[in-house]
Design a protein around this motif. Structure first.
Motif, PDB file in Angstrom:
ATOM      1  N   ALA A   1     -41.298 -27.263  -4.829  1.00  0.00           N
ATOM      2  CA  ALA A   1     -40.702 -26.084  -4.199  1.00  0.00           C
ATOM      3  C   ALA A   1     -41.286 -24.798  -4.765  1.00  0.00           C
ATOM      4  O   ALA A   1     -41.555 -23.839  -4.022  1.00  0.00           O
ATOM      5  CB  ALA A   1     -39.184 -26.103  -4.375  1.00  0.00           C
TER       6      ALA A   1
ATOM      7  N   LYS B   1     -35.531 -19.716   0.051  1.00  0.00           N
ATOM      8  CA  LYS B   1     -35.136 -21.112  -0.070  1.00  0.00           C
ATOM      9  C   LYS B   1     -35.183 -21.814   1.284  1.00  0.00           C
ATOM     10  O   LYS B   1     -35.647 -22.951   1.396  1.00  0.00           O
ATOM     11  CB  LYS B   1     -33.732 -21.199  -0.666  1.00  0.00           C
ATOM     12  CG  LYS B   1     -33.266 -22.617  -0.958  1.00  0.00           C
ATOM     13  CD  LYS B   1     -31.889 -22.609  -1.628  1.00  0.00           C
ATOM     14  CE  LYS B   1     -31.428 -24.029  -1.931  1.00  0.00           C
ATOM     15  NZ  LYS B   1     -30.087 -24.029  -2.580  1.00  0.00           N
TER      16      LYS B   1
ATOM     17  N   ILE C   1     -38.873 -22.385   2.303  1.00  0.00           N
ATOM     18  CA  ILE C   1     -39.455 -23.507   1.559  1.00  0.00           C
ATOM     19  C   ILE C   1     -38.995 -24.836   2.137  1.00  0.00           C
ATOM     20  O   ILE C   1     -39.783 -25.763   2.336  1.00  0.00           O
ATOM     21  CB  ILE C   1     -39.089 -23.408   0.063  1.00  0.00           C
ATOM     22  CG1 ILE C   1     -39.790 -22.214  -0.582  1.00  0.00           C
ATOM     23  CG2 ILE C   1     -39.450 -24.697  -0.667  1.00  0.00           C
ATOM     24  CD1 ILE C   1     -39.315 -21.910  -1.993  1.00  0.00           C
ATOM     25  N   HIS C   2     -37.702 -24.923   2.463  1.00  0.00           N
ATOM     26  CA  HIS C   2     -37.152 -26.157   3.044  1.00  0.00           C
ATOM     27  C   HIS C   2     -37.803 -26.443   4.394  1.00  0.00           C
ATOM     28  O   HIS C   2     -38.141 -27.596   4.709  1.00  0.00           O
ATOM     29  CB  HIS C   2     -35.634 -26.022   3.207  1.00  0.00           C
ATOM     30  CG  HIS C   2     -34.987 -27.287   3.695  1.00  0.00           C
ATOM     31  ND1 HIS C   2     -34.870 -27.593   5.039  1.00  0.00           N
ATOM     32  CD2 HIS C   2     -34.450 -28.346   3.023  1.00  0.00           C
ATOM     33  CE1 HIS C   2     -34.277 -28.761   5.181  1.00  0.00           C
ATOM     34  NE2 HIS C   2     -34.009 -29.237   3.973  1.00  0.00           N
TER      35      HIS C   2
ATOM     36  N   THR D   1     -39.423 -32.979   1.587  1.00  0.00           N
ATOM     37  CA  THR D   1     -38.168 -32.367   1.133  1.00  0.00           C
ATOM     38  C   THR D   1     -37.549 -33.102  -0.052  1.00  0.00           C
ATOM     39  O   THR D   1     -36.973 -32.481  -0.943  1.00  0.00           O
ATOM     40  CB  THR D   1     -37.147 -32.317   2.288  1.00  0.00           C
ATOM     41  OG1 THR D   1     -37.030 -33.621   2.861  1.00  0.00           O
ATOM     42  CG2 THR D   1     -37.581 -31.339   3.363  1.00  0.00           C
TER      43      THR D   1
ATOM     44  N   ALA E   1     -38.765 -31.884  -3.578  1.00  0.00           N
ATOM     45  CA  ALA E   1     -38.722 -30.445  -3.842  1.00  0.00           C
ATOM     46  C   ALA E   1     -38.660 -30.120  -5.327  1.00  0.00           C
ATOM     47  O   ALA E   1     -39.272 -29.152  -5.792  1.00  0.00           O
ATOM     48  CB  ALA E   1     -37.532 -29.818  -3.114  1.00  0.00           C
TER      49      ALA E   1
END
Length: 307
Positions: free
Chosen positions: A95, A111, A114-115, A124, A127
């Motif tokens: 991440a 956030k 990034i997801h 995922t 991360a």
């Protein structure tokens, strides 16, 4: 529009890229294919501005791409280039690698972004894993997510799926190229994989010895190869002399018939799941054709081109 105009480049006295020209519209995906050492990677680096041209110009709209002589930090801000070495930071998490260049002003948005990117590359669940603990294929997927983070206008990808397992590669390609189309990101992919070209590219350039020897739509280039080199980039190909004329014929374009001018002897049958790839000998040369049935060694068959 990306415009590459009459560019020439050499690392030494020997010319590496020979006076090549082409253009690419916004939002299009261009595939560059060719054998190893033909200049694909060098061409991507020139488009990004990592090297200075010996001759010619490269423009993105009205902005000229300039190399290290003109930029303290080589590379154009509106482009992103993914090399084959990934360049991840090994001691921070997946991440953190993806979000490295994203602003910290709005942490919730960062956030979420990034997801979203990790979902595209199906990472995922990793991360919070440090990059040094990933496999080569996993690192490559993270590197793809990272170059997408700031949504570049132009994305340059050098063999972007080379380390990724086939069962993940197909899904990733669909997701990635759908995302690029949705965001209208212009992309250029240097690849040796014909699936990257035939299924996802809008246009294709074929390179050999630093020269662009063919360009057009994937369908046109595939169906009308000028020579065996071009045809062989898409898989097995037969070079058959029929009535004094050389034909380049793919295995799926041949069928077994009751009688024809091409009588071949089977050497081996390779099971491919939905069909067999049959290796045979005809007129002291090997040829390949596809069949739904297995043929024993030394079986003689007549072949004709599917029209």
């Amino acid at each position: 529009m990306l415009t590459v105009d009459d560019i020439l480049f050499s690392y030494t006295d020997q010319i590496t890229i020979h006076k090549n020209s082409f253009s690419l519209d916004k939002g299009k995906n261009l595939a560059i294919i060719g054998e190893s050492g033909c200049g694909k990677s060098t061409l991507l680096k020139l488009i990004y501005g990592l090297y200075d041209l010996n001759q010619g110009h490269i423009f993105w709209n009205d902005i000229e791409v300039l190399g290290p002589k003109f930029n303290l930090v080589p590379g154009m801000d509106f482009m992103k280039y993914l090399a084959q070495d990934f360049d991840l930071m090994p001691f921070i998490t997946v991440a953190e690698n993806v979000g490295k260049y994203l602003s910290n002003i709005y942490p919730d948005k960062k956030k979420q972004r990034i997801h979203e990117l990790l979902d595209i590359v199906e990472m995922t669940e990793y991360a919070n894993t440090k990059a040094k603990n990933l496999s080569g294929g996993q690192m490559q997927r993270v590197a793809i997510a990272r170059v997408l983070a700031l949504e570049p206008e132009v994305l340059l990808l050098d063999e972007p799926f080379s380390h990724i397992d086939n069962f993940r590669k197909n899904s990733l390609r669909r997701k990635l190229f759908a995302y690029l189309k949705e965001k209208q990101i212009t992309s250029i992919v240097a690849t040796h994989d014909s699936t990257d070209v035939l299924s996802f590219a809008d246009e294709v350039l074929v390179m050999q010895n630093g020269k662009i020897i063919e360009k057009g739509t994937p369908k046109f280039v595939y169906e009308n190869p000028e020579n065996k080199y071009i045809a062989s980039l898409f898989g097995d190909v037969n070079e058959i002399l029929i009535d004094g004329e050389i034909h380049f014929i793919y295995p799926h374009q041949l069928k077994v018939v009751e009688e024809s001018g091409v009588k071949a002897t089977v050497i081996h049958s390779y099971f491919r799941g939905s069909h067999f790839l049959i290796e045979a000998e005809y007129d002291n040369q090997k040829l390949f054709f596809e069949s739904t049935q297995h043929y024993d060694k030394f079986t003689e068959v007549f072949l004709a081109k599917i029209t």
